[in-house]
Design a protein around this motif. Structure first.
Motif, PDB file in Angstrom:
ATOM      1  N   LEU A  17       0.828  -1.205   0.000  1.00 50.20           N
ATOM      2  CA  LEU A  17       0.000   0.000   0.000  1.00 50.20           C
ATOM      3  C   LEU A  17       0.866   1.261   0.000  1.00 50.20           C
ATOM      4  CD1 LEU A  17      -2.793   1.229   0.032  1.00 50.20           C
ATOM      5  CD2 LEU A  17      -2.869   0.925   2.517  1.00 50.20           C
ATOM      6  N   THR A  18       2.010   1.204   0.666  1.00 54.21           N
ATOM      7  CA  THR A  18       2.930   2.342   0.632  1.00 54.21           C
ATOM      8  C   THR A  18       3.430   2.581  -0.781  1.00 54.21           C
ATOM      9  OG1 THR A  18       3.647   1.836   2.905  1.00 54.21           O
ATOM     10  CG2 THR A  18       5.020   3.342   1.633  1.00 54.21           C
ATOM     11  N   LEU A  19       3.721   1.516  -1.498  1.00 54.52           N
ATOM     12  CA  LEU A  19       4.145   1.635  -2.896  1.00 54.52           C
ATOM     13  C   LEU A  19       3.043   2.290  -3.728  1.00 54.52           C
ATOM     14  CD1 LEU A  19       5.936   1.042  -5.360  1.00 54.52           C
ATOM     15  CD2 LEU A  19       4.987  -1.282  -5.393  1.00 54.52           C
ATOM     16  N   VAL A  20       1.801   1.850  -3.531  1.00 53.67           N
ATOM     17  CA  VAL A  20       0.673   2.434  -4.266  1.00 53.67           C
ATOM     18  C   VAL A  20       0.530   3.926  -3.929  1.00 53.67           C
ATOM     19  CG1 VAL A  20      -1.834   2.410  -4.524  1.00 53.67           C
ATOM     20  CG2 VAL A  20      -0.564   0.254  -4.452  1.00 53.67           C
ATOM     21  N   VAL A  42      15.552  17.118  -1.154  1.00 53.07           N
ATOM     22  CA  VAL A  42      14.986  16.622  -2.408  1.00 53.07           C
ATOM     23  C   VAL A  42      13.465  16.544  -2.269  1.00 53.07           C
ATOM     24  CG1 VAL A  42      14.916  14.693  -4.028  1.00 53.07           C
ATOM     25  CG2 VAL A  42      17.068  15.266  -2.866  1.00 53.07           C
ATOM     26  N   PRO A  43      12.683  17.069  -3.231  1.00 50.00           N
ATOM     27  CA  PRO A  43      11.225  16.908  -3.188  1.00 50.00           C
ATOM     28  C   PRO A  43      10.846  15.439  -3.053  1.00 50.00           C
ATOM     29  CG  PRO A  43      11.847  18.457  -4.909  1.00 50.00           C
ATOM     30  CD  PRO A  43      13.121  17.837  -4.434  1.00 50.00           C
ATOM     31  N   THR A  44       9.978  15.139  -2.097  1.00 55.72           N
ATOM     32  CA  THR A  44       9.660  13.751  -1.766  1.00 55.72           C
ATOM     33  C   THR A  44       8.153  13.582  -1.615  1.00 55.72           C
ATOM     34  OG1 THR A  44      11.771  13.596  -0.570  1.00 55.72           O
ATOM     35  CG2 THR A  44      10.137  11.873  -0.149  1.00 55.72           C
ATOM     36  N   PRO A  45       7.597  12.485  -2.151  1.00 55.10           N
ATOM     37  CA  PRO A  45       6.162  12.225  -1.972  1.00 55.10           C
ATOM     38  C   PRO A  45       5.805  12.133  -0.490  1.00 55.10           C
ATOM     39  CG  PRO A  45       7.110  10.739  -3.596  1.00 55.10           C
ATOM     40  CD  PRO A  45       8.255  11.447  -2.958  1.00 55.10           C
ATOM     41  N   ARG A  46       4.586  12.510  -0.142  1.00 58.16           N
ATOM     42  CA  ARG A  46       4.157  12.450   1.250  1.00 58.16           C
ATOM     43  C   ARG A  46       2.819  11.720   1.357  1.00 58.16           C
ATOM     44  NH1 ARG A  46       0.517  16.920   1.454  1.00 58.16           N
ATOM     45  NH2 ARG A  46       0.933  18.476  -0.165  1.00 58.16           N
ATOM     46  N   GLY A  47       2.456  11.393   2.573  1.00 55.13           N
ATOM     47  CA  GLY A  47       1.177  10.726   2.812  1.00 55.13           C
ATOM     48  C   GLY A  47       1.259   9.224   2.959  1.00 55.13           C
ATOM     49  N   GLY A  48       2.480   8.677   3.017  1.00 54.09           N
ATOM     50  CA  GLY A  48       2.624   7.227   3.100  1.00 54.09           C
ATOM     51  C   GLY A  48       2.138   6.634   4.404  1.00 54.09           C
ATOM     52  N   GLY A  49       2.011   7.467   5.440  1.00 49.99           N
ATOM     53  CA  GLY A  49       1.543   6.957   6.723  1.00 49.99           C
ATOM     54  C   GLY A  49       0.134   6.398   6.678  1.00 49.99           C
ATOM     55  N   VAL A  50      -0.606   6.730   5.631  1.00 48.52           N
ATOM     56  CA  VAL A  50      -1.958   6.165   5.477  1.00 48.52           C
ATOM     57  C   VAL A  50      -1.895   4.644   5.418  1.00 48.52           C
ATOM     58  CG1 VAL A  50      -3.936   6.021   3.918  1.00 48.52           C
ATOM     59  CG2 VAL A  50      -2.877   8.236   4.395  1.00 48.52           C
ATOM     60  N   ALA A  51      -0.802   4.098   4.890  1.00 50.65           N
ATOM     61  CA  ALA A  51      -0.643   2.642   4.824  1.00 50.65           C
ATOM     62  C   ALA A  51      -0.612   2.043   6.230  1.00 50.65           C
ATOM     63  CB  ALA A  51       0.634   2.288   4.068  1.00 50.65           C
ATOM     64  N   ILE A  52       0.047   2.728   7.160  1.00 49.53           N
ATOM     65  CA  ILE A  52       0.089   2.258   8.548  1.00 49.53           C
ATOM     66  C   ILE A  52      -1.309   2.279   9.144  1.00 49.53           C
ATOM     67  CG2 ILE A  52       1.010   2.728  10.846  1.00 49.53           C
ATOM     68  CD1 ILE A  52       3.407   4.085   9.460  1.00 49.53           C
ATOM     69  N   TRP A 200      10.127   1.814   2.773  1.00 48.95           N
ATOM     70  CA  TRP A 200      10.141   2.929   1.816  1.00 48.95           C
ATOM     71  C   TRP A 200      10.567   4.248   2.466  1.00 48.95           C
ATOM     72  CZ3 TRP A 200       9.406   1.588  -3.131  1.00 48.95           C
ATOM     73  CH2 TRP A 200       8.756   0.372  -3.370  1.00 48.95           C
ATOM     74  N   ASN A 201      10.657   4.256   3.795  1.00 45.47           N
ATOM     75  CA  ASN A 201      10.916   5.494   4.524  1.00 45.47           C
ATOM     76  C   ASN A 201      12.309   5.551   5.141  1.00 45.47           C
ATOM     77  OD1 ASN A 201      10.134   6.935   7.619  1.00 45.47           O
ATOM     78  ND2 ASN A 201       9.856   8.079   5.712  1.00 45.47           N
ATOM     79  N   PHE A 202      13.015   4.413   5.139  1.00 47.00           N
ATOM     80  CA  PHE A 202      14.347   4.396   5.739  1.00 47.00           C
ATOM     81  C   PHE A 202      15.286   5.269   4.915  1.00 47.00           C
ATOM     82  CE2 PHE A 202      18.480   2.603   6.974  1.00 47.00           C
ATOM     83  CZ  PHE A 202      18.326   2.562   8.348  1.00 47.00           C
ATOM     84  N   PRO A 203      16.191   5.987   5.584  1.00 45.60           N
ATOM     85  CA  PRO A 203      17.066   6.930   4.865  1.00 45.60           C
ATOM     86  C   PRO A 203      17.863   6.258   3.746  1.00 45.60           C
ATOM     87  CG  PRO A 203      17.295   7.169   7.254  1.00 45.60           C
ATOM     88  CD  PRO A 203      16.462   5.946   7.029  1.00 45.60           C
ATOM     89  N   PRO A 204      17.853   6.880   2.541  1.00 44.47           N
ATOM     90  CA  PRO A 204      17.104   8.086   2.158  1.00 44.47           C
ATOM     91  C   PRO A 204      15.651   7.737   1.817  1.00 44.47           C
ATOM     92  CG  PRO A 204      18.432   7.333   0.315  1.00 44.47           C
ATOM     93  CD  PRO A 204      18.755   6.416   1.464  1.00 44.47           C
ATOM     94  N   ALA A 205      14.713   8.470   2.397  1.00 43.65           N
ATOM     95  CA  ALA A 205      13.293   8.156   2.270  1.00 43.65           C
ATOM     96  C   ALA A 205      12.798   8.364   0.843  1.00 43.65           C
ATOM     97  CB  ALA A 205      12.476   9.024   3.212  1.00 43.65           C
ATOM     98  N   ARG A 206      11.945   7.427   0.404  1.00 43.15           N
ATOM     99  CA  ARG A 206      11.297   7.562  -0.900  1.00 43.15           C
ATOM    100  C   ARG A 206       9.851   8.042  -0.764  1.00 43.15           C
ATOM    101  NH1 ARG A 206      13.054   1.697  -2.873  1.00 43.15           N
ATOM    102  NH2 ARG A 206      13.177   1.459  -0.608  1.00 43.15           N
ATOM    103  N   ILE A 207       9.371   8.114   0.476  1.00 44.57           N
ATOM    104  CA  ILE A 207       8.069   8.703   0.763  1.00 44.57           C
ATOM    105  C   ILE A 207       8.049   9.091   2.238  1.00 44.57           C
ATOM    106  CG2 ILE A 207       6.949   6.496   1.329  1.00 44.57           C
ATOM    107  CD1 ILE A 207       4.387   7.617  -0.002  1.00 44.57           C
ATOM    108  N   PHE A 208       7.339  10.166   2.559  1.00 49.53           N
ATOM    109  CA  PHE A 208       7.221  10.621   3.931  1.00 49.53           C
ATOM    110  C   PHE A 208       5.911  10.145   4.541  1.00 49.53           C
ATOM    111  CE2 PHE A 208      10.017  14.559   2.952  1.00 49.53           C
ATOM    112  CZ  PHE A 208      11.161  13.786   3.087  1.00 49.53           C
TER     113      PHE A 208
END
Length: 340
Positions: A17-20, A42-52, A200-208
């Motif tokens: 779901l984080t990937l989606v 670096v600009p990074t996608p956000r909102g990945g916490g919804v998966a949690i 997906w969030n471990f440094p360097p994060a690919r989503i916040f």
């Protein structure tokens, strides 16, 4: 379905779901753009916490169906967590005035305390103290502070996720060693949900994570702590000890900013972990250091308190003392460019 299959499924669904969500954020340009108060470049996608949020919320009724979670805990966790997540999600995609956010946070905390019957009596140097309605007020403030401080501490790659996982797994060990195995299941599920996101969030994060995820984690961890206190009063102290890194850094920073006359509701980069990440030029180093402090310093104290070998207040003071020194060393709360 056995618990262990549920655990594996939660991790896998959270990862997928984080990937989606990452692909959706990229397609919709839901990006966290760096500014002068950011800790990333670096600009990074956000909102990945919804998966949690989604995976943990869906797993809770299954735990209750397996007789691994009480209905009171289920309703308390679901109601408070979902309300905080919705507020955070809405704020992530627009803006909610601070007063309305805070009102929603207090409602969520009050909902959880209603189902958990408030703050249980707590041991103070061998004496059980029932604070009555004042204890419930303290618990209310504690839960609201927990969900907000978790948002404040979600400022570098992987930190909020690593804290949640290490604290949950640490408390599972405390539960096992103290003979309260029945409390292990919900923290294990939460750790699995966060672990899928952390890939997906471990440094360097690919989503916040975003406010939806960080606020959700804060309120859930706080509610789990209060619920544990109802089963064994020493366990509430164990939770507070293990959460020490986040509690000390955020509280120290807030107090110093208030003394400085700063606008505490404005974004800033003056937490100890933020100064440390800039000093060492590494998010990963700070995250690993926090995991190390949780595991090597705070966990043994939490175990000793949970087993009744050390009074809770003593364990808390001993655990927090070096954390306060670290906060002081890294100038938590000081304005950038100013001496401590």
């Amino acid at each position: 379905m056995t618990f262990w299959w549920v655990l594996l499924t939660v991790f896998a669904v959270s990862w997928a779901l984080t990937l989606v969500l990452r692909r959706y954020a990229l397609a919709q340009s839901l990006m966290d753009i760096p500014n002068e108060r950011s800790s990333h470049t670096v600009p990074t996608p956000r909102g990945g916490g919804v998966a949690i949020v989604v995976t943990f919320v869906l797993a809770l009724p299954i735990l209750t169906g397996l007789d691994l979670l009480s209905y009171a805990a289920l309703y308390g966790l679901l109601g408070s967590g979902l309300l905080v997540a919705v507020i955070g999600f809405t704020d992530d995609h627009g803006h909610i005035a601070a007063r309305w956010r805070l009102l929603g946070h207090f409602i969520a905390a009050a909902w959880a305390l209603f189902w958990l019957n408030g703050l249980p009596p707590i041991p103070l140097f061998g004496v059980m103290v029932d604070l009555g309605w004042f204890g419930d007020v303290l618990a209310l403030v504690y839960l609201v502070w927990m969900l907000n401080l978790y948002n404040f501490m979600d400022g570098i790659d992987g930190l909020a996720s690593a804290e949640a996982i290490s604290v949950c797994l640490g408390m599972c060990l405390v539960y096992w060693l103290s003979g309260t195995v029945e409390l292990i299941w919900a923290p294990l599920i939460l750790a699995a949900a966060v672990a899928g996101f952390l890939c997906w969030n471990f440094p360097p994060a690919r989503i916040f994570m975003g406010d939806a995820g960080s606020g959700f984690l804060g309120i859930i961890l706080g509610v789990l702590a209060v619920d544990a206190g109802g089963a064994s009063s020493e366990l509430l102290w164990s939770w507070l000890i293990l959460l020490g890194v986040f509690i000390v850094d955020s509280t120290w920073t807030l107090a110093r900013r208030l003394l400085n006359g700063d606008k505490v509701y404005e974004a800033h980069r003056s937490h100890a972990y933020q100064y440390a990440s800039r000093h060492y030029r590494s998010h990963k180093a700070v995250v690993l250091a926090v995991i190390g402090m949780n595991t090597l310093w705070l966990l043994p104290l939490a175990v000793a308190v949970g087993k009744g070998l050390v009074p809770g207040v003593t364990g808390l003071i001993v655990g927090y003392a070096p954390l306060m020194l670290i906060a002081c060393k890294f100038r938590a709360g000081a304005r950038e460019g100013k001496c401590p």
